[in-house]
Design an enzyme around this catalytic site. Structure first.
Site, PDB file in Angstrom:
ATOM      1  N   ASP A 190     117.598  56.821  91.257  1.00  0.00           N
ATOM      2  CA  ASP A 190     116.166  56.554  91.130  1.00  0.00           C
ATOM      3  C   ASP A 190     115.300  57.806  91.206  1.00  0.00           C
ATOM      4  OD1 ASP A 190     116.856  56.859  93.835  1.00  0.00           O
ATOM      5  OD2 ASP A 190     116.703  54.723  94.228  1.00  0.00           O
TER       6      ASP A 190
ATOM      7  N   ASN B 288     115.080  46.396 104.158  1.00  0.00           N
ATOM      8  CA  ASN B 288     114.813  45.115 103.489  1.00  0.00           C
ATOM      9  C   ASN B 288     115.960  44.721 102.555  1.00  0.00           C
ATOM     10  OD1 ASN B 288     114.518  46.825 101.326  1.00  0.00           O
ATOM     11  ND2 ASN B 288     112.395  46.316 100.875  1.00  0.00           N
TER      12      ASN B 288
ATOM     13  N   HIS C 154     117.267  46.619 100.119  1.00  0.00           N
ATOM     14  CA  HIS C 154     117.297  47.196  98.766  1.00  0.00           C
ATOM     15  C   HIS C 154     118.451  48.175  98.610  1.00  0.00           C
ATOM     16  CE1 HIS C 154     114.238  50.610  99.954  1.00  0.00           C
ATOM     17  NE2 HIS C 154     115.478  51.057 100.048  1.00  0.00           N
TER      18      HIS C 154
ATOM     19  N   GLU D 179     113.992  46.336  94.932  1.00  0.00           N
ATOM     20  CA  GLU D 179     113.348  45.683  96.063  1.00  0.00           C
ATOM     21  C   GLU D 179     113.621  44.175  96.008  1.00  0.00           C
ATOM     22  OE1 GLU D 179     112.448  47.641  98.267  1.00  0.00           O
ATOM     23  OE2 GLU D 179     110.613  48.770  97.852  1.00  0.00           O
TER      24      GLU D 179
HETATM   25  C1  F6R Z   1     117.620  56.380  97.464  1.00  0.00           C
HETATM   26  C2  F6R Z   1     117.866  54.954  97.390  1.00  0.00           C
HETATM   27  C3  F6R Z   1     117.527  54.035  98.522  1.00  0.00           C
HETATM   28  C4  F6R Z   1     118.012  54.546  99.877  1.00  0.00           C
HETATM   29  C5  F6R Z   1     117.592  53.567 100.988  1.00  0.00           C
HETATM   30  C6  F6R Z   1     118.017  54.054 102.357  1.00  0.00           C
HETATM   31  O1  F6R Z   1     118.070  57.023  96.277  1.00  0.00           O
HETATM   32  O2  F6R Z   1     118.318  54.514  96.390  1.00  0.00           O
HETATM   33  O3  F6R Z   1     118.099  52.779  98.284  1.00  0.00           O
HETATM   34  O4  F6R Z   1     119.399  54.685  99.859  1.00  0.00           O
HETATM   35  O5  F6R Z   1     116.203  53.426 100.970  1.00  0.00           O
HETATM   36  O6  F6R Z   1     117.304  55.209 102.691  1.00  0.00           O
HETATM   37  P1  F6R Z   1     117.740  56.094 103.932  1.00  0.00           P
HETATM   38  O7  F6R Z   1     119.092  56.610 103.627  1.00  0.00           O
HETATM   39  O8  F6R Z   1     116.723  57.218 103.958  1.00  0.00           O
HETATM   40  O9  F6R Z   1     117.703  55.217 105.121  1.00  0.00           O
END
Ligand code: F6R
Length: 260
Positions: A67, A136, A138, A143
């Site tokens: 992303d 959440n 994702h 989302e």
């Molecule tokens: C980032 C991504 C998100 C993160 C998720 C967890 O490229 O795709 O899904 O992996 O938000 O974020 P952290 O690792 O910062 O807790």
């Protein structure tokens, strides 16, 4: 889904690094899918170490990131282009032109997203997709409410996710509202989905993803439909799992040739 619970995040990261390293050794032109955020940072340090100390080469690897924020310049400190440059690219021999991060400044986003999908397909598909999980549920920035069949597209971030990213942008109001993200269908196409989660703040989402119903309300639950999803956790991220004893037993009793 295979669930591997380790005493510490470091033990879990070593397993994840071994899975990636083994794939790259066996298939030097492997296609890797990378995530950003806090979760994979230590894994990337291990990849850099394996490159430095053991000569693990990424010269022929192609990589795709999950992303990027819409409208953000790649040089912005909050951009995932910048993250990948700092945490991975400058430490490996992966050629910069073969690391693909979605272009948040693309003019025609739907067209760009279709091309991103075609590019993944033209390389033969992703061998290992590294994933973190949001509180959440994702994965990528799919989302809650994301179609379980979604492909790379533009997606609006939830308030909760934007709040979580506030520090990176100097305040929640500065966090871009939209991202380009691989879809859940794109992630399902990977040959191996490697989900990492560390810390008690991830425990609820992990338990719902692994043991709850498959639902767009908890996007990571789609990994239950993945032919080969491996979830590597530390103890804290695993505390809410109901069948933890079984996962432990299964991992300890795995035949040696199947061990990571
Ligand atoms: C980032 C991504 C998100 C993160 C998720 C967890 O490229 O795709 O899904 O992996 O938000 O974020 P952290 O690792 O910062 O807790």
């Amino acid at each position: 889904m295979e669930i591997i619970v380790q005493p510490t995040a470091e033990d879990a990261n070593l397993i994840a690094a071994r899975i990636l390293a083994e794939t790259v050794r066996e298939k030097p032109h492997a296609v890797l899918g990378f995530a950003t955020g806090a979760t994979p940072l230590r894994l990337y340090e291990h990849l850099a170490r394996l490159h430095r100390e053991e000569g693990l080469s990424f010269r022929r690897v192609t990589a795709f990131n999950l992303d990027e924020f819409v409208g953000l310049d790649p040089s912005h400190p909050g951009s995932f282009h910048r993250y990948m440059e700092e945490h991975l690219l400058r430490h490996l021999d992966l050629p910069a032109e073969r690391l693909h991060v979605p272009d948040g400044r693309a003019g025609n986003i739907p067209l760009y997203c279709r091309k991103y999908e075609e590019m993944i397909k033209s390389t033969g598909g992703i061998d290992i997709q590294v994933l973190g999980i949001g509180r959440n549920g994702h994965i990528g920035f799919n989302e809650p409410s994301s179609s379980l069949a979604s492909r790379t597209r533009i997606k609006a971030l939830t308030r909760q996710t934007r709040r979580g990213l506030a520090e990176l942008f100097g305040g929640e109001d500065n966090v871009p509202a939209h991202v380009i993200t691989m879809g859940l269908g794109t992630i399902l196409d990977s040959r191996l989905a490697l989900l990492l989660a560390f810390g008690s703040h991830k425990a609820e989402a992990v338990a719902a993803a692994a043991e709850g119903p498959v639902t767009a309300s908890l996007p990571a639950s789609v990994l239950q439909m993945h032919p080969r999803a491996v979830c590597v956790l530390d103890q804290e991220a695993a505390v809410a799992l109901k069948h933890i004893d079984y996962y432990d037993w299964a991992y300890r009793n795995k035949p040696d040739w199947q061990r990571y």
